[in-house]
Write an enzyme that holds these catalytic residues in place. Sequence first.
Site, PDB file in Angstrom:
ATOM      1  N   ASP A 176      -4.703   9.701   9.364  1.00 62.22           N
ATOM      2  CA  ASP A 176      -3.422   9.120   9.752  1.00 62.22           C
ATOM      3  C   ASP A 176      -2.929   9.709  11.061  1.00 62.22           C
ATOM      4  O   ASP A 176      -3.243  10.831  11.422  1.00 62.22           O
ATOM      5  CB  ASP A 176      -2.380   9.380   8.652  1.00 62.22           C
ATOM      6  CG  ASP A 176      -2.648   8.535   7.421  1.00 62.22           C
ATOM      7  OD1 ASP A 176      -2.726   7.313   7.567  1.00 62.22           O
ATOM      8  OD2 ASP A 176      -2.810   9.110   6.319  1.00 62.22           O
ATOM      9  N   GLU A 200       0.877  -1.168   0.000  1.00 63.90           N
ATOM     10  CA  GLU A 200       0.000   0.000   0.000  1.00 63.90           C
ATOM     11  C   GLU A 200       0.916   1.220   0.000  1.00 63.90           C
ATOM     12  O   GLU A 200       1.619   1.486   0.969  1.00 63.90           O
ATOM     13  CB  GLU A 200      -0.884  -0.018   1.254  1.00 63.90           C
ATOM     14  CG  GLU A 200      -1.885   1.111   1.311  1.00 63.90           C
ATOM     15  CD  GLU A 200      -2.690   1.068   2.620  1.00 63.90           C
ATOM     16  OE1 GLU A 200      -2.933  -0.023   3.155  1.00 63.90           O
ATOM     17  OE2 GLU A 200      -3.040   2.155   3.108  1.00 63.90           O
TER      18      GLU A 200
END
Lengths: 413, 265
Positions: free
Chosen positions: B57, B46
Amino acid sequence: MSNTTINTTSSPTAILNDGGEPGYTFPNSFGYYGKFGGAFIPEMLHRNVEELRNRYLEIMQEPSFQQEFNDLLRDYVGRPTPLYYAKRLSEQYKTKLYLKREDLNHTGAHKINNAIGQVLLAQRLGKKHIIAETGAGQHGVATATVCALKGVECIVYMGVKDIERQAPNVARMKMLGAKVMPAASGSQTLKDATNEAIRHWINNPADTHYVIGSVVGPHPYPDMVARFQSVISQETRWQLKQQTGSELPTHVMACVGGGSNAAGAFYHFLDELSVQLVAVEAAGHGVNSGMSAATTQLGKPGVLHGSKSLVMQTADGQVVEPHSISAGLDYPGIGPMHAHLFDSGRGTFLSATDEEAVQAAFELCKLEGIIPALESAHALAAIKEMKYKESDVVVVCLSGRGDKDLGTYMKYM
Amino acid sequence: MNRIQELFQQKDKNVLNVYCTAGFPALNSTVEVMKALQDNGADIIELGMPYSDPLADGPVIQASGSCAIANGMTIEKLFEQLQGFRKATAFGDGGGIYVPVILMGYLNPVLQYGFEKFCRHAADLPIDGLIIPDVPEYEFETEYGPVMQRYGLNFIFLITPETSEERIRKLDSLSTGFLYAVSSSSITGTDKDFSAVEKYLQRLQGMQLKNPVMVGFGIKDKSTFQSACRYANGAIIGTAYIKAVENSTDIAASTKAFLSSVLEK
């Protein structure tokens, strides 16, 4: 549209109606004003945002909610705020200038209108914790104030840079019992405080409501915040009728960062096409100086903080660090309602530099004995850019008072 | 059928997906990192496209992204770096990148690049799928999904422990490739009691979903990887790997050491 019918016989209470046709005032059911808006959120926020979207209109319709909201606006905040005919300023600019005195609200700015609305709403959603972001600190102070009033835990995220330049408001939040969390990432201003607040919400979804302070964020925030702030223009219409015999001014002017005071000041005039709506952005050192926050001039369509709007960014789509002397306007985006007003031509967008804003603040002090917030001073600075007729009726939203900015103003004395 | 579907046909247990940030730790380390991941047991890569405001995130991945942006990473630069990365001669020593590669990023940089152009160029490389967490299903269905489908790109939706069963089924029907099960409703890199996650994964297991399920967030070592794999087809490691290479002077060696510790029997 039902919301533009104003009771002109008694002092107005906020109208929190249940919707209307999509256009300038209302987004469509997916949160779009024209091309702008929507809800671009990661799945981790879905449940909370969906719950809010499903329930905000219904809760705002509850008589007990409206009663409590209006009682607090009247008895706690001190509404209606005066619509003040600024005689000497009017003489200076050879027109009729009225100041909508949001600076006289409890806590010193319009931000408290929305903070009360959202905290009451959060309580009806059963939320126990409140988080907020703040730039100048006015929204943080307003939220901390309402949380103290309601006995709710409050955490406010604030950029490290803003904590330094708005120290009095940091002290106020702490005194009111809020926890001020420094946002140290990125440009360390409002954008990053918003990121950190959203992260906190992702990490602590249960029992927490995020009180966004402007008409930004994913649907339904822009619409909800605009409705809570709409009391500004609702009172303005009623007061104009009392003072001039007509509900409609020729112009309404307000500063715009995210755009909450402008949304409130424009709201009940959005569909009155004879009224010119003037939004004033922060040009910083100058629109083309590389040190600016004039989003409609410098931004491109993009997605920031959960909605599609105009965003200041690099050619590669990285959001840039804006600049304004005023922490409350130091934001690289703008609410989707305003992006639509800009895009459709319904709104007139001007900008004022740091220097022009400071000069306008000193002028207002000298002529009217009012120290405006640096944010509001941008709206005042644009008065000289306009061409008015003597018979024009110009309403300027004086969104906040300047006590918090004395440190900056003193450098210019 | 593309590489993701092929992978899950051949291997439906213990699938390891590792996240890395393009242009990190150095601008030109992107393919070197990918090769090291493939060589040391990653089944899926990824590849994160850095963004200034990565809401979903945590601080470690955001810092790696800020570093990559400062290094000069852009989508255009990334596509340049990936030219020919599948070719057997890509690394001079035989064998290009053959594992599935998914691009993960936020919508704004992709919009500025041009959404259709992005999909076209990604599919040309070829990239196998996309994760764009701030594209919700309404936007996917009305605007972006048809474009991705036109270029044969898989789109992977996230689900969380708070996602309703009805919604999980909806997102499963829209997803292709796999479903990304966020192990707790939290940003990446957060420590949570993993046992609390097991019930949620067992529930997913019982739902007979169309897509394989990969568990992400909080997977950092052998123990959490194995726990996740007990109830899902595999798991995704992000923050822990970024930490393993952030100060590394030898990416191949650091990657080998990290992945060996995760995959040791």
